[in-house]
Design an enzyme around this catalytic site. Structure first.
Site, PDB file in Angstrom:
ATOM      1  CG  HIS A   1      -0.154   0.526   2.425  1.00  0.00           C
ATOM      2  ND1 HIS A   1       0.762  -0.468   2.877  1.00  0.00           N
ATOM      3  CD2 HIS A   1       0.041   0.982   3.014  1.00  0.00           C
ATOM      4  CE1 HIS A   1       1.389  -0.629   4.495  1.00  0.00           C
ATOM      5  NE2 HIS A   1       0.456   1.127   4.043  1.00  0.00           N
TER       6      HIS A   1
ATOM      7  CG  HIS B   1       5.381   0.820   3.112  1.00  0.00           C
ATOM      8  ND1 HIS B   1       4.782   2.039   2.100  1.00  0.00           N
ATOM      9  CD2 HIS B   1       4.576   0.578   3.931  1.00  0.00           C
ATOM     10  CE1 HIS B   1       3.636   2.529   3.262  1.00  0.00           C
ATOM     11  NE2 HIS B   1       3.679   1.834   3.822  1.00  0.00           N
TER      12      HIS B   1
ATOM     13  CG  ASP C   1       1.655   5.063   4.579  1.00  0.00           C
ATOM     14  OD1 ASP C   1       0.978   4.062   4.579  1.00  0.00           O
ATOM     15  OD2 ASP C   1       3.206   5.455   5.065  1.00  0.00           O
TER      16      ASP C   1
ATOM     17  NE  ARG D   1       8.998  -4.647  10.947  1.00  0.00           N
ATOM     18  CZ  ARG D   1       9.637  -3.531   9.951  1.00  0.00           C
ATOM     19  NH1 ARG D   1      11.126  -3.704  10.269  1.00  0.00           N
ATOM     20  NH2 ARG D   1       9.521  -2.379   9.393  1.00  0.00           N
TER      21      ARG D   1
HETATM   22  C1  GA4 Z   1      -2.762   3.115   5.046  1.00  0.00           C
HETATM   23  C2  GA4 Z   1      -1.484   3.984   5.812  1.00  0.00           C
HETATM   24  C3  GA4 Z   1      -2.589   3.395   8.158  1.00  0.00           C
HETATM   25  O1  GA4 Z   1      -2.005   2.184   8.624  1.00  0.00           O
HETATM   26  C4  GA4 Z   1      -3.597   3.873   8.153  1.00  0.00           C
HETATM   27  C5  GA4 Z   1      -4.249   2.723   7.173  1.00  0.00           C
HETATM   28  C6  GA4 Z   1      -5.670   2.509   7.596  1.00  0.00           C
HETATM   29  C7  GA4 Z   1      -5.905   1.448   8.558  1.00  0.00           C
HETATM   30  O2  GA4 Z   1      -5.130   0.203   8.755  1.00  0.00           O
HETATM   31  O3  GA4 Z   1      -7.094   1.390   8.816  1.00  0.00           O
HETATM   32  C8  GA4 Z   1      -6.093   1.801   5.903  1.00  0.00           C
HETATM   33  C9  GA4 Z   1      -4.768   2.233   4.739  1.00  0.00           C
HETATM   34  C10 GA4 Z   1      -3.604   2.899   5.910  1.00  0.00           C
HETATM   35  C11 GA4 Z   1      -5.073   2.637   3.437  1.00  0.00           C
HETATM   36  C12 GA4 Z   1      -6.381   2.114   2.999  1.00  0.00           C
HETATM   37  C13 GA4 Z   1      -7.459   2.575   3.786  1.00  0.00           C
HETATM   38  C14 GA4 Z   1      -7.419   2.580   5.485  1.00  0.00           C
HETATM   39  C15 GA4 Z   1      -6.619   0.270   5.813  1.00  0.00           C
HETATM   40  C16 GA4 Z   1      -6.926   0.689   4.473  1.00  0.00           C
HETATM   41  C17 GA4 Z   1      -7.544  -0.306   4.068  1.00  0.00           C
HETATM   42  C18 GA4 Z   1      -4.431   3.992   9.566  1.00  0.00           C
HETATM   43  C19 GA4 Z   1      -4.128   5.004   6.878  1.00  0.00           C
HETATM   44  O4  GA4 Z   1      -4.402   5.729   7.396  1.00  0.00           O
HETATM   45  O5  GA4 Z   1      -4.793   3.993   5.731  1.00  0.00           O
END
Ligand code: GA4
Length: 329
Positions: free
Chosen positions: A205, A262, A207, A272
């Site tokens: 994904h 990443h 961020d 980890r």
């Molecule tokens: C990815 C980055 C952060 O960890 C996060 C993630 C969020 C979650 O885990 O709830 C998301 C992911 C993240 C991107 C798309 C959506 C939202 C899970 C998901 C499938 C907290 C964020 O802000 O976006």
């Protein structure tokens, strides 16, 4: 220190990933106090969207203390961890990531960051003195890591030769900044047969925020994707921080900086533990390529949107989706 050694995620349908490349030594390592580091920061953001920061000034004792608190939390019985509340939007999660069907060999704690010293209400379920000691380490760490994020963002602005210096950092320093702290615990994972690939800890994904500042223990697993789509492993370094460019910064720079894709692969032997600060803008912040950064005749690749709008869309997607696609012109 409590060391987590036993797999503790129970049954999870394991997502497999192709065998990775080997450790990559080409990750830029930048000491922000060195003259000329701004240009290195810009180059790393353009080429990879990722780099490592050393000599960051955050005391190792503070980092170790917070990691110890996180390890103690993850070692609690499942029922106690779940008392913190579900991770959507903030709380404890295990195996399920987001709400659209992503899974991974991971458990985690997601916390909202506000501008004031926080009570971290979700930790109220922990017994004293654990809750207070977790809270005080958290507050100290959050101020330190936010300051580091700002230094990096200011170094980017300097390297790009745009003013004011705090043009990016003011968004994460804003009282209303929508920032998050995440703890991830990847227990050792019983590995499948060599030919079947490896288990995904956290799927690929990018961020959504402006910047992410990651610190992990010495267990490998993080990989970044290069422009050609190949994956390279990042050698862990418990004394350093890793910086990711997020989608919002890719938009602000009209794609000049790259939001790095990443993922994390599970480790067969060791736990980890990572802690990641995601620096986001205030909800109502309008995001669009900055005219200051556009060369003559350069076209904007994205339409303007608010952070709130982007987040709403992001939460409807799966991890691997190209979230920015919907905002491209
Ligand atoms: C990815 C980055 C952060 O960890 C996060 C993630 C969020 C979650 O885990 O709830 C998301 C992911 C993240 C991107 C798309 C959506 C939202 C899970 C998901 C499938 C907290 C964020 O802000 O976006």
């Amino acid at each position: 220190m409590v060391v987590l050694t036993k797999p503790s995620l129970g049954q999870v349908s394991l997502t497999r990933t192709q065998k990775p490349n080997h450790n990559h030594s080409g990750i830029p390592v930048i000491d922000l106090s060195q003259p000329g580091s701004e240009a290195l920061v810009v180059r790393a953001c353009e080429e990879l969207g990722f780099f490592k920061v050393t000599d960051h000034g955050i005391p190792m004792e503070l980092i170790a203390k917070l990691e110890e608190e996180a390890v103690k939390f993850f070692a609690l019985p499942q029922i106690d961890k779940e008392r913190v509340g579900p991770a959507i939007p903030f709380g404890y999660g295990s195996k399920n990531i987001g709400c659209n069907g992503d899974t991974g060999w991971v458990e985690y704690l997601l916390m909202e960051i506000t501008s004031k010293p926080m009570s971290h209400a979700s930790l109220a379920v922990l017994t004293e003195p654990s809750a207070s000691s977790f809270r005080s380490a958290l507050n100290e760490y959050i101020s330190a890591v936010r300051k580091l994020a700002c230094e990096v963002l200011e170094s980017m602005a300097e390297g790009l030769k745009i003013e004011p210096r705090n043009i990016f950092s003011k968004m994460v320093m804003d009282e209303e900044s929508d920032s998050v702290l995440r703890f991830n615990h990847y227990p050792p994972c019983p590995m499948p047969q060599a030919s079947e690939g490896v288990v995904t800890g956290f799927g690929e994904h990018t961020d959504p925020q402006i910047i992410s500042v990651l610190r992990s223990n010495d267990t490998a697993g993080l990989q970044i994707s290069l422009r050609d789509g190949s994956w390279v492993s990042v050698l862990p370094d418990r004394a350093a921080f890793f910086i990711n460019v997020g989608d919002s910064l890719q938009v602000l720079t009209n794609g000049r900086f790259r939001s790095v894709r990443h993922r994390v692969l599970a480790n067969g032997l060791k736990s980890r533990v990572s802690m990641i600060y995601f620096g986001g803008p205030p909800s109502g912040e309008r995001l669009a390529p900055m005219s200051l950064l556009m060369r003559e005749g350069e076209e904007s690749h994205y339409r303007e949107f608010t952070w709130c709008e982007y987040k709403r869309c992001a939460y409807k997607t799966m991890l691997a989706d190209n979230r920015l696609g919907q905002f491209e012109k």
